[in-house]
Design an enzyme around this catalytic site. Structure first.
Site, mmCIF file in Angstrom:
data_model
loop_
_atom_site.group_PDB
_atom_site.id
_atom_site.type_symbol
_atom_site.label_atom_id
_atom_site.label_comp_id
_atom_site.label_asym_id
_atom_site.label_seq_id
_atom_site.Cartn_x
_atom_site.Cartn_y
_atom_site.Cartn_z
ATOM 1 N N LEU A 260 0.857 -1.199 0.000
ATOM 2 C CA LEU A 260 0.000 0.000 0.000
ATOM 3 C C LEU A 260 0.886 1.239 0.000
ATOM 4 O O LEU A 260 1.304 1.709 -1.039
ATOM 5 C CB LEU A 260 -0.974 -0.042 1.166
ATOM 6 C CG LEU A 260 -2.172 -0.920 0.766
ATOM 7 C CD1 LEU A 260 -2.284 -2.114 1.624
ATOM 8 C CD2 LEU A 260 -3.447 -0.112 0.748
ATOM 9 N N GLU A 1252 30.857 29.942 10.641
ATOM 10 C CA GLU A 1252 30.959 28.897 11.671
ATOM 11 C C GLU A 1252 30.579 29.325 13.080
ATOM 12 O O GLU A 1252 30.167 28.507 13.890
ATOM 13 C CB GLU A 1252 32.415 28.409 11.736
ATOM 14 C CG GLU A 1252 32.916 27.776 10.476
ATOM 15 C CD GLU A 1252 34.415 27.570 10.567
ATOM 16 O OE1 GLU A 1252 34.828 26.442 10.798
ATOM 17 O OE2 GLU A 1252 35.170 28.567 10.421
HETATM 18 C C1 FAD Z 1 10.171 7.904 7.539
HETATM 19 C C2 FAD Z 1 9.211 7.084 8.324
HETATM 20 C C3 FAD Z 1 8.834 7.507 9.582
HETATM 21 C C4 FAD Z 1 7.944 6.751 10.320
HETATM 22 N N1 FAD Z 1 7.593 7.183 11.556
HETATM 23 C C5 FAD Z 1 6.728 6.466 12.310
HETATM 24 C C6 FAD Z 1 6.350 6.893 13.607
HETATM 25 O O1 FAD Z 1 6.781 7.935 14.086
HETATM 26 N N2 FAD Z 1 5.506 6.120 14.313
HETATM 27 C C7 FAD Z 1 4.992 4.947 13.796
HETATM 28 O O2 FAD Z 1 4.224 4.304 14.468
HETATM 29 N N3 FAD Z 1 5.333 4.517 12.594
HETATM 30 C C8 FAD Z 1 6.194 5.244 11.833
HETATM 31 N N4 FAD Z 1 6.560 4.792 10.594
HETATM 32 C C9 FAD Z 1 6.058 3.479 10.133
HETATM 33 C C10 FAD Z 1 4.760 3.613 9.365
HETATM 34 O O3 FAD Z 1 3.719 3.944 10.216
HETATM 35 C C11 FAD Z 1 4.485 2.294 8.692
HETATM 36 O O4 FAD Z 1 5.543 2.032 7.827
HETATM 37 C C12 FAD Z 1 3.225 2.329 7.892
HETATM 38 O O5 FAD Z 1 2.141 2.606 8.679
HETATM 39 C C13 FAD Z 1 3.025 1.071 7.073
HETATM 40 O O6 FAD Z 1 1.973 1.264 6.171
HETATM 41 P P1 FAD Z 1 2.109 1.015 4.597
HETATM 42 O O7 FAD Z 1 0.774 1.185 3.987
HETATM 43 O O8 FAD Z 1 3.149 1.890 4.039
HETATM 44 O O9 FAD Z 1 2.581 -0.483 4.573
HETATM 45 P P2 FAD Z 1 3.323 -1.286 3.426
HETATM 46 O O10 FAD Z 1 4.772 -1.026 3.497
HETATM 47 O O11 FAD Z 1 2.686 -1.046 2.115
HETATM 48 O O12 FAD Z 1 2.999 -2.765 3.903
HETATM 49 C C14 FAD Z 1 3.471 -3.228 5.117
HETATM 50 C C15 FAD Z 1 3.005 -4.653 5.432
HETATM 51 O O13 FAD Z 1 1.622 -4.665 5.726
HETATM 52 C C16 FAD Z 1 0.969 -5.704 5.010
HETATM 53 N N5 FAD Z 1 -0.383 -5.229 4.675
HETATM 54 C C17 FAD Z 1 -0.712 -3.995 4.277
HETATM 55 N N6 FAD Z 1 -2.044 -3.892 4.115
HETATM 56 C C18 FAD Z 1 -2.561 -5.096 4.405
HETATM 57 C C19 FAD Z 1 -3.880 -5.615 4.421
HETATM 58 N N7 FAD Z 1 -4.922 -4.868 4.107
HETATM 59 N N8 FAD Z 1 -4.042 -6.907 4.766
HETATM 60 C C20 FAD Z 1 -2.991 -7.681 5.095
HETATM 61 N N9 FAD Z 1 -1.724 -7.233 5.100
HETATM 62 C C21 FAD Z 1 -1.507 -5.966 4.762
HETATM 63 C C22 FAD Z 1 1.803 -5.926 3.802
HETATM 64 O O14 FAD Z 1 1.650 -7.250 3.326
HETATM 65 C C23 FAD Z 1 3.194 -5.625 4.290
HETATM 66 O O15 FAD Z 1 3.779 -6.779 4.800
HETATM 67 C C24 FAD Z 1 7.431 5.527 9.807
HETATM 68 C C25 FAD Z 1 7.802 5.105 8.525
HETATM 69 C C26 FAD Z 1 8.688 5.870 7.788
HETATM 70 C C27 FAD Z 1 9.077 5.407 6.425
#
Ligand code: FAD
Ligand code: FES
Ligand code: FES
Length: 1312
Positions: A260, A1252
């Site tokens: 996602l 600096e």
């Molecule tokens: C720069 C950065 C800062 C961040 N800071 C924070 C923070 O301060 N606090 C915090 O809590 N988090 C933080 N995060 C983490 C972030 O919250 C998670 O990476 C994010 O919520 C994951 O969601 P996504 O949609 O990108 O997952 P994806 O990377 O797309 O997927 C992650 C996993 O979830 C599974 N998945 C997704 N949807 C489903 C579904 N519907 N059913 C079954 N499996 C599913 C996928 O198979 C995969 O394994 C940070 C991330 C980054 C990159």
């Protein structure tokens, strides 16, 4: 310019379907505006706007994303707007671009396109945003140069509440105070507080924005239901059009992840090498974005982004009574702080929950809030609780391989139920939490008896942890102090945190576990105490009073845009209008930065078949190389060669500092060999297949303490001494001894190291485009490496995306290695952030011991300081840094009996190197700590009492006049007198900073100025544009000298072919010495033109130039500056090492949350007065002061030392584990004044170099925190003396504010 790209068009250029937008090289799309700086979503440099048709709301949704985490395939049906699509110099500038440039919000400009895109997206959604929305929009964008203030100021011009000077009407504005304003600055009437003219800005007209492409709209209205499959070399991307197809695909590919936001999968692929051959993208399945409400709760589709979840929850909170929305409020609290806006836009709720990160902010709250997960598979649906077992990943409580998470049900809270969320991170925003928690309590109706309790913590183990046992045992208890004590005891027992818990900091985390519960206890108590809340308080008990001090700890601080005034002296009213010297001229490249048209090294258009280099680095700290096996690497597709030391035709660096390792390695990260391949990905893959066998060697030394033990030093001791120190110690009233630890610092320039080598086909010529502060050094190193004369090599530096000292030495190493193969058509090397942090070293950590003797009056009679710096494995600049440290250590104080000693330790860490301030920020912290210790005994006037007051000589016998120092100090005192101090923690520091290199030959500079027959002028000089505005200042100088407007002038680049034998642009002296050279060249030219001008005084510039050409007068001149005299005799301890000093003073006021250690520096105030004499450009100089102050604040407060494993492997490899200050760290009130009516006869137009010095003023924040901690310790009757450790991270602050909770942790440790 490309107005907007459609994902579908991008797909045609596809290599791998999970390739990232713009940033994987060679680039799928060649646009220069989107910058690569971390590749992990943590810095915002690559921000672009994605627009999509939302099938549920049937509206177009615009949202910012970090392109480095966006797989191209995810853009099907989307429009992408890059900074090029927003506006351009060639067509039309967008107001966002115009304002950020004209408000001086750009320095190196590397972060600027990302800032522009974040602001632009905000304005697309909210043409008149609130300040809070502005802060939120920019929270995910890092800038290492500006200190953020001017960026925010530009954004604020769009805000609804923006109305000119932000101090106006508060009794603080210069305009409110009328004449008084001037008098505070010494009675000057010509003080300016405007750095740009707001009324010149073009208005924002939302109707002029690009529309969503109609063909995409048509597509969205008739959505494709077919499954789309994109096959790449290694990865297949499958995007089903219906939920049914998705569920079938999940059966067929049970191991394939659902992709996602890719914010979890993407970083894991990069940092942990996770690889998935099949990816399932449910982006087109509208069922996953559905939201529904019932009277019992709320169901949110798993595909909704966290930003959407935030809006949905905010909607419910505004509609429902408070008692029903406790869980929603707690989630909202975390959603404001979690990551930056871009990540919240991309990350999905489902992805967040399913990732089950141990640091997850939402899972603990969702868990305590009785959330249920609605699962779906081909077989049907079912519901499971989001509970302890699910979070621990127990198979019995988890999804089956063929199941997906469809939606999330979050019930309303009930009456008598309270839910809260807590988190503590190194920075307020965009930082993973050290500990995060969700807490819920349900009382028996009308009482304070606990009926149900749930506490869940993140950051304290491998998964989110529920403290179920503790909660069970507290059922039936009253909400009172005995319950609190018992709860803390139980929690410490249950949340045990093993010693090796991720991230370490066990005691701190355990303290947070109980401190958070204490906060929860107070919050709930406050609610229960509200009149009419409880039906009765059982047993006639009274609720305990909550002291104001504790109540303040509960406040949630909204992020607000900092306020402040910048004061400088206006130019003389008689100065010609055309003459730009002394005026706040915009950075020459400001507009190009803002439009993405500014070309950095990596943006240079390449021809086909460019080759890419990746480095193989040592994995051992000290070892013999037994063998290097390249066979597998060489067999991989696309690999052209692997360069080893044997391939070097000339010299392989110095004997003790090799370019490529020979026989042995001295640190993890030392370069052993380099792979050259057709794509960057192929080169990196080959790096993994290079096998090196090592045999470990002894000793392995990492710390200063160990180096001292092993007498492991890089150079002899440096020492300065005056008076009779021993005798003075015998005569003083009191003696204090102490130790100071100052952590190192990572440069974290936004543009990582990069170089492009283009061999020519003739005469062994080479063109090198490199991001460096010292092109002549690159040229020389390449010459000796290839064994060809220097005259065959031309180094070009257009601009550098931040240097701060880190691009003085290292670029030469990369340039030389990249040049070895002579690869045609050319080879380039770009260091990933991870490798850059691993290989390049940073600021030297320092350990200092002091002994100070003083009279009861506070007059210091004797001071003895001994310092050790950690130089890493090679000498590099460590000897020089030690010398500068010792020379500058006395700072602003006259102490008659003084001894300073310093040594550079050799350790098995990457070599540390030059860094802004060059030892001064570390060394002077020891001096100031020692003065602070004396002030603790004799009162706050100790600083002033011991400062230089009249013309005097330094410890190395250089005469100087401290008058400007005293004036800065007095100005600051004047400001402080007028302001109400909240007295939470306050510190004032003075500063005497010496500018320049301690050698005359290093102060020489040259320039070459050509006038062409159309009258246009080309200026070249030996300085490099690092963001500090040197080119802008040089044109100001040329314009004044030639009396021609800067619009006639141009600077193309710095090149070793036009100005040879240049000195590194460093030591704050670049503009000064190069300015003198430009001045000299212009004066030579003007002298040649004089007879012509005299003959035709009414003629135009163009007439004169034409006549000069006709008369065969050369219109090209070299200007030269021989340099300021400077020398130092270390034998005698005497010299005139520095041409001049910059003086300044800063005061800061902070508030410390003793329960978490968070310092709310932002909430209070910083004032700086700096003696810039006659600033060449006040906007640039104030920018340098603010930027370096902020970098200093980072050094002393947030930038925790790089963390290494016990084997010396670097853990801190990116913005997620190394925290530079963010937009929320700017002091709430931030005032900078340039001291007026100050002159120095020595320098160009009486200006001073300010690159600096401001670093050290960041220590005012450190000492203010120390002051607040000392107050807390006094209140608790704890001895005030404690070892000074910089940075004052929340962890250190929390642990220093020892209290009953830290005691509990200690006691529990004794018994566990
Ligand atoms: C720069 C950065 C800062 C961040 N800071 C924070 C923070 O301060 N606090 C915090 O809590 N988090 C933080 N995060 C983490 C972030 O919250 C998670 O990476 C994010 O919520 C994951 O969601 P996504 O949609 O990108 O997952 P994806 O990377 O797309 O997927 C992650 C996993 O979830 C599974 N998945 C997704 N949807 C489903 C579904 N519907 N059913 C079954 N499996 C599913 C996928 O198979 C995969 O394994 C940070 C991330 C980054 C990159
Ligand atoms: S966020 Fe993409 S490069 Fe840093
Ligand atoms: S201007 Fe922001 S990183 Fe340089």
């Amino acid at each position: 310019p490309v107005p907007a790209l459609q994902g579908n068009q991008l797909l045609q250029t596809l290599g791998e379907p999970d390739r990232n937008l713009f940033l994987d090289r060679p680039f799928p799309v060649r646009l220069t505006g989107t910058k690569y700086a971390c590749g992990r979503g943590g810095c915002g440099a690559c921000t672009v706007m994605v627009s999509k048709h939302d099938p549920v709301s049937r509206k177009i949704r615009h949202f910012s994303v970090t392109a480095c985490l966006v797989p191209i395939c995810s853009l099907y049906g989307a429009a992408v707007t890059t900074v090029e699509g927003v506006g351009s110099i060639k067509t039309r500038l967008h107001p966002v671009q115009e304002r950020i440039a004209k408000s001086h919000g750009t320095q190196c400009g590397f972060c600027t396109p990302g800032m522009v895109m974040s602001m632009y997206t905000l304005l697309r959604n909210h043409p008149q945003p609130s300040e809070e929305q502005l802060m939120e929009a920019l929270g995910g964008n890092l800038c290492r140069c500006t200190g953020y203030r001017p960026i925010l100021e530009s954004g604020r011009t769009f805000c609804a509440e923006s109305s000119g000077c932000q101090q106006k009407g508060r009794g603080k504005c210069c305009l409110d105070q009328g004449e008084n304003a001037a008098s505070s600055l010494g009675g000057e009437s010509d003080i300016c507080t405007e750095l740009f003219a707001k009324d010149e800005f073009q208005p924002l007209d939302p109707t002029q924005e690009l529309i969503f492409p109609p063909e995409l709209l048509r597509m969205a209205e008739n959505p494709e239901k077919r499954t789309l499959t994109f096959h790449g070399e290694r990865v297949t991307w499958i995007s089903p059009g219906t939920l049914k197809d998705l569920l079938e695909l999940k059966v067929k590919h049970p191991d394939a992840p659902l992709i996602l936001g890719n914010t979890s999968l993407g970083p894991a692929k990069k940092s942990q090498g996770h690889f998935h051959p099949v990816l399932l993208s449910p982006a087109r399945i509208s069922e996953l974005s559905m939201v529904s409400t019932t009277s019992e709760g709320l169901t949110i589709g798993a595909g909704c982004s966290l930003a959407q979840v935030k809006d949905i929850l905010a909607g419910r909170v505004s509609e429902l009574p408070e008692e029903k929305t406790q869980t929603y409020r707690a989630l909202l609290k975390h959603l404001k702080r979690l990551a930056g806006q871009q990540i919240r836009n991309m990350a999905s709720l489902g992805g967040h929950i399913m990732s089950r990160h141990c640091y997850s902010d939402l899972n603990p709250v969702l868990a305590v809030g009785n959330t249920a997960l609605n699962l779906m598979s081909k077989e049907g649906t079912r519901q499971i609780p989001l509970d302890r077992d699910f979070l621990a990943g127990l198979a019995s409580a988890d999804l089956k391989p063929e199941e997906i998470l469809e939606s999330v049900y979050i019930p309303h809270s009930q009456r008598w139920e309270f839910v809260s969320a807590f988190r503590q991170a190194q920075c307020q925003q965009n930082a993973l939490a050290d500990v995060t928690a969700g807490m819920r309590v349900l009382f028996q109706e009308g009482t304070d008896t606990i009926e149900d309790l749930s506490l869940a913590y993140g950051g304290v183990g491998d998964a989110t942890i529920s403290a179920q046992k503790s909660c069970q045992q507290l059922l039936g208890r009253h909400w009172n102090e005995p319950m609190l004590d018992e709860a803390c005891r139980l929690l410490l027992d249950e949340v045990s945190l093993p010693g090796g818990a991720p991230g370490g900091s066990v005691e701190f985390k355990r303290t947070l576990v109980v401190s958070f519960f204490f906060k929860f206890y107070l919050e709930v108590l406050q609610e229960l105490k509200k009149p009419g809340k409880l039906l009765s308080v059982p047993d006639g008990r009274h609720f305990p009073e909550i002291s104001d001090r504790f109540l303040s700890a509960l406040e949630d601080f909204p992020a607000t845009v900092p306020q402040g005034v910048q004061r400088y002296q206006s130019v003389d009213s008689h100065q010609a209008l055309q003459d730009p010297v002394g005026r706040p001229i915009m950075h020459l490249s400001g507009l190009k930065h803002a439009t993405g048209e500014a070309i950095f090294c990596d943006d240079i258009p390449t021809v086909d078949k460019e080759l890419f280099m990746a480095l193989v680095t040592s994995t051992r700290a000290h070892a013999k190389i037994i063998s290097v096996d390249l066979s597998k690497a060489l067999e991989l597709p696309g690999v052209v060669d692997v360069i080893t030391a044997e391939d070097i035709p000339g010299t392989n660096g110095a004997e003790d500092d090799r370019l490529l390792a020979v026989d042995k390695v001295l640190c993890v990260g030392q370069i052993v060999c380099a792979v050259v391949a057709e794509t960057e990905a192929q080169a990196k893959r080959a790096v993994e297949e290079t096998k090196i066998a090592y045999e470990d060697l002894e000793p392995v030394i990492f710390t200063i303490e160990d180096a001292i033990k092993h007498s492991s030093f890089l150079c002899p001791e440096k020492k300065l001494e005056q008076g009779n120190v021993e005798k003075a110690f015998e005569e003083v009233d009191q003696i204090v001894e102490g130790e100071v630890h100052v952590g190192g610092q990572e440069h974290f320039y936004m543009e990582t190291q990069r170089v492009l080598v283009i061999p020519k086909t003739e005469d062994k010529e080479l063109d090198i485009y490199v991001s460096t502060q010292d092109p002549a050094h690159v040229q020389k190193t390449v010459s000796s490496t290839l064994d060809i004369p220097i005259n065959r090599i031309t180094c070009h530096v257009k601009r550098v995306g931040g240097g701060f000292g880190g691009k003085v030495g290292r670029p030469a190493v990369l340039g030389a290695i990249a040049a070895v193969g002579n690869w045609l058509p050319h080879s380039s090397c770009l260091l990933d952030r991870e490798d850059d942090m691993l290989i390049t070293g940073g600021r030297h950590p320092l350990f200092g011991k002091y002994k100070v003797g003083f009279m009861n009056s506070g007059r210091i009679r004797a001071l003895d300081i001994e310092c050790f710096i950690n130089g890493g494995c090679t000498l590099d600049d460590s000897e020089l840094v030690t010398e500068f440290l010792i020379l500058k250590m006395e700072n602003a104080y006259k102490i008659h009996n003084l001894r300073f000693r310093g040594r550079a330790c050799m350790t098995n860490l990457p070599s540390n190197t030059a860094f802004r301030g060059f030892g001064f920020p570390q060394g002077t912290l020891v001096t100031e700590s020692c003065i602070t210790a004396v002030a603790a005994k004799c009162g706050p006037s100790v600083r002033e009492k011991n400062m230089y007051k009249t013309v005097d000589k330094t410890i190395y016998k250089q005469a100087f006049n401290p008058e400007p120092l005293i004036r800065c100090w007095n100005e600051l005192a004047e400001f402080n007198k007028k302001n109400y101090w909240r007295k939470r923690g306050l510190a004032v520091v003075p500063m005497k900073f010496s500018v320049g290199f301690a050698a005359t030959s290093f102060h020489q500079a040259a320039a070459l100025v050509h006038i062409y027959t159309d009258g246009s002028v080309l200026v070249t000089h030996g300085g490099n544009e690092l963001g500090q505005g040197i080119h802008t200042k040089m044109l100001q100088v040329a314009s004044r000298e030639l009396k021609v407007p800067t619009s006639h002038m141009h600077i193309c680049e710095t090149s070793t072919a036009t100005v040879p034998n240049t000195i590194a642009t460093a030591a704050s002296i670049g503009s000064d010495v190069n300015g003198r050279a430009v001045q000299n060249a212009c004066q030579i030219l003007l002298k040649r033109l004089e007879p012509i001008i005299k003959k035709n005084p009414e003629g135009t510039w163009e007439d004169w130039i034409e006549a000069a050409f006709e008369q065969r007068i050369s219109l090209s001149a070299t200007g030269y500056f021989r340099g300021y005299e400077a020398f130092m005799d270390w034998e005698k301890g005497e010299g005139d090492p520095f041409p001049y000093y910059v003086y300044g003073a800063a005061s800061s006021e902070v508030e410390v949350d003793c329960l978490t250690g968070a310092h709310k520096v932002k909430k209070i105030r910083t004032d700086i007065v700096m003696d810039a004499c006659c600033s060449l450009n006040p906007a640039i100089d104030i920018g340098q002061i603010e930027g370096s102050f902020t970098q200093g604040m980072g050094l002393y407060t947030t930038e925790e030392e790089l963390k290494y494993s016990p084997e010396g492997v670097l853990y801190s490899r990116g913005p997620d584990d190394y925290k530079i200050p963010t937009i929320t760290d700017v002091p709430e009130e931030f005032n900078v004044s340039l001291l007026p009516s100050s002159q120095t006869p020595l320098t160009i137009y009486s200006s001073k170099g300010l690159g600096e010095s401001g670093m050290f003023l960041g220590s005012s924040v450190f000492f203010a925190i120390a002051d607040a901690v000392a107050t807390a310790r006094r209140e608790r009757d704890i001895a005030e003396d404690f070892t000074v450790r910089s940075p004052a991270t929340p962890e250190r602050v929390r642990m220093a504010c020892a209290d009953r909770f830290t005691e509990m942790v200690r006691d529990s440790r004794l018994f566990s």
